[in-house]
Design an enzyme around this catalytic site. Structure first.
Site, PDB file in Angstrom:
ATOM      1  N   GLU A 286     -34.405   6.255 -23.611  1.00 43.52           N
ATOM      2  CA  GLU A 286     -33.728   5.161 -22.923  1.00 43.52           C
ATOM      3  C   GLU A 286     -33.462   3.980 -23.863  1.00 43.52           C
ATOM      4  OE1 GLU A 286     -34.800   5.337 -18.493  1.00 43.52           O
ATOM      5  OE2 GLU A 286     -35.313   3.309 -19.081  1.00 43.52           O
ATOM      6  N   HIS A 315     -47.310  28.624 -29.352  1.00 47.42           N
ATOM      7  CA  HIS A 315     -47.051  29.956 -28.811  1.00 47.42           C
ATOM      8  C   HIS A 315     -45.762  29.997 -28.013  1.00 47.42           C
ATOM      9  CE1 HIS A 315     -51.119  31.180 -29.988  1.00 47.42           C
ATOM     10  NE2 HIS A 315     -51.360  29.893 -29.806  1.00 47.42           N
ATOM     11  N   LYS A 429     -28.040   4.435 -10.591  1.00 46.27           N
ATOM     12  CA  LYS A 429     -28.728   3.807  -9.455  1.00 46.27           C
ATOM     13  C   LYS A 429     -27.700   3.213  -8.490  1.00 46.27           C
ATOM     14  CE  LYS A 429     -33.154   2.516 -11.589  1.00 46.27           C
ATOM     15  NZ  LYS A 429     -34.074   1.440 -11.873  1.00 46.27           N
TER      16      LYS A 429
HETATM   17  O1  PA5 Z   1     -37.328   1.317 -18.470  1.00 45.63           O
HETATM   18  C1  PA5 Z   1     -36.701   1.033 -17.470  1.00 45.63           C
HETATM   19  O2  PA5 Z   1     -36.299  -0.114 -17.299  1.00 45.63           O
HETATM   20  C2  PA5 Z   1     -36.398   2.036 -16.365  1.00 45.63           C
HETATM   21  O3  PA5 Z   1     -36.625   3.330 -16.736  1.00 45.63           O
HETATM   22  C3  PA5 Z   1     -37.217   1.705 -15.129  1.00 45.63           C
HETATM   23  O4  PA5 Z   1     -38.570   1.653 -15.479  1.00 45.63           O
HETATM   24  C4  PA5 Z   1     -37.044   2.691 -13.987  1.00 45.63           C
HETATM   25  O5  PA5 Z   1     -35.696   2.946 -13.747  1.00 45.63           O
HETATM   26  C5  PA5 Z   1     -37.675   2.122 -12.703  1.00 45.63           C
HETATM   27  O6  PA5 Z   1     -37.106   0.894 -12.396  1.00 45.63           O
HETATM   28  P1  PA5 Z   1     -37.788  -0.166 -11.479  1.00 45.63           P
HETATM   29  O7  PA5 Z   1     -39.101  -0.535 -12.065  1.00 45.63           O
HETATM   30  O8  PA5 Z   1     -36.844  -1.295 -11.442  1.00 45.63           O
HETATM   31  O9  PA5 Z   1     -37.961   0.469 -10.118  1.00 45.63           O
END
Ligand code: PA5
Length: 442
Positions: A286, A315, A429
């Site tokens: 990410e 393995h 989202k």
């Molecule tokens: O790193 C990030 O910002 C994302 O992966 C969020 O952690 C994930 O989408 C969850 O989002 P939120 O904490 O707003 O529910």
């Protein structure tokens, strides 16, 4: 002392190439030093200040103390991605994957995605507890406060809680950003609130209340965790690059990426650290997978993280790693001491099958496998670096996770991208919310 030990000698990068890249990073090291000096949360890099935040830590400890007084049997962590991966990672590494089976005071369950079978199983486990009049704590964690999966799952679990507890509010802790709608709602509902600083992004938030509250509640020593994190921060912002492991490993991963090795293999010789691998996958994928660079040019860049477990994946995957395309740089992680010592019995039943293992510790066998595989990687000129960890203590895990987060900031800098946003995750989202808003019924 329980320091992480780094070994870069098999990285197949010449010092002259490494120096060039490392020198490029000096400006970013300066910025990180300033962020640490200022001790505030005004920069996206300021997740690095979380381990020094005494005020937040004291508040988290106070709430842990209050909620423990309710004598909960279960903690249900409701959150996804950066809101639960770090907690799972540290819990499993330190307390083990079978933690719940070992009759701890407080068991832990995680609800991340919207899977009706998993959610039903969770209900099957906690409803009898509530029926008996016993207690559970629900920790809803969402930075944005609007992640569909988290909100849907929390509605289900809070609803169940309401059925059995008149004062259900006492059992709900919400961890979010002060600006989120979830925060507002939690205030209205009188839930206990814990704050995630606005500029601390999900995948860098494990040392905020996101990770510290649930981990502290189930008995992890969060002081030691943060102590480890602070120790590695000092090293990882060191301008003497010989002593800066995060800058060095980021440079090596970057050099190999430039040479066409755009897959990074985190090879953990400790099955208990598998969830650390999942946490790292999110952190790298990410943070680095970006359409645009900082100059807003189209780059479609990124490094693909993969995770392997020793010796299990020897393995399944290692034939590919050694004989397949030379497109990976590997970081081997080896634990020196496990918590438990177990030996192959002296009186062996099947002594003819494998020689040389009688009375030996399983750890000794693992070390032999580890040496065998690193030697084979060396023979095949597949580049790697090593991180050796004395044991899976809070201190060591605190160091490891913090080191990896700083490494990612340096990689983002070298790749000229923003490692703190995730515009395309936000896109899915929004699309999901639109679909659900349009769709009536079922
Ligand atoms: O790193 C990030 O910002 C994302 O992966 C969020 O952690 C994930 O989408 C969850 O989002 P939120 O904490 O707003 O529910």
């Amino acid at each position: 002392m329980n320091e992480l030990k780094f070994d870069f000698k098999d990285s197949l990068v010449l010092p002259i190439d490494l120096n060039l890249v490392e020198k490029n990073m000096m400006d970013e090291i300066d910025v990180l030093n300033n962020v640490v000096k200022n001790k505030n949360y005004e920069d996206y890099r300021s997740f690095i200040n979380l381990p020094y935040d005494e005020e937040s830590l004291n508040n988290i400890k106070k709430i842990i103390y209050e909620k423990k007084k309710l004598n909960p049997k279960y903690l249900i962590v409701i959150g996804i991605g950066g809101s639960n991966l770090g907690t799972t990672a540290i819990q499993e590494a330190i307390l083990g994957k079978l933690y719940n089976e070992l009759n701890p005071d407080i068991k832990i369950l995680y609800a991340d995605t919207v899977d009706s079978d998993i959610m039903s199983s969770i209900i099957q486990v906690i409803e009898p507890i509530l029926q008996k009049g016993e207690n559970i704590i629900i920790n809803v964690i969402s930075k944005s406060g609007s992640t569909t999966e988290t909100i849907a799952n929390s509605e289900i679990i809070v609803n169940l809680l309401k059925k059995y507890k008149k004062n259900f509010q006492d059992y709900v802790v919400v961890t979010s950003d002060k600006d989120s709608k979830l925060w507002e709602l939690a205030l209205e509902e009188n839930f206990t609130l814990l704050e995630i600083p606005r500029k601390v992004v999900g995948r860098y938030s494990v040392f905020s209340a996101v990770g510290l509250f649930p981990l502290g509640l189930i008995g992890i020593n969060i002081d030691l965790l943060l102590y480890g994190a602070k120790d590695i921060i000092r090293k990882s912002i060191n301008k003497n690059l010989e002593l800066n492991p995060a800058a060095k490993s980021a440079s090596l991963i970057y050099i190999h990426y430039k040479r066409g090795r755009n897959i990074h293999n985190l090879f953990l010789f400790s099955p208990g650290m598998e969830s650390i691998g999942r946490w790292y996958k999110q952190l790298m994928a990410e943070s680095l997978g970006k359409e645009y660079n900082l100059k807003r040019e189209h780059v479609f860049t990124g490094i693909t993280p993969i995770v392997s477990i020793g010796s299990t994946d020897l393995h399944s995957m290692t034939q590919l790693y050694l004989a397949g395309p030379d497109d990976k740089f590997t970081t081997f992680v080896k634990i020196k001491h496990n918590r438990n010592i177990l030996r192959v019995p002296k009186e062996r039943i099947y002594s003819k099958l494998v020689k040389g293992i009688q009375e030996k510790k399983l750890q000794t066998l693992m070390t032999a496998v580890y040496k065998g595989v690193t030697k084979t990687f060396r023979n095949h000129k597949r580049p790697f670096m090593e991180v050796r960890i004395n044991n899976k203590s809070e201190y060591a895990m605190g160091q490891f996770l913090q080191y990896k987060m700083i490494e990612m900031v340096y990689l983002g800098y070298l790749m000229d991208i923003n490692p703190f946003n995730q515009p395309n995750v936000e896109e899915y989202k929004t699309e999901t919310r639109k679909i659900l808003e349009r769709k009536k019924g079922d």
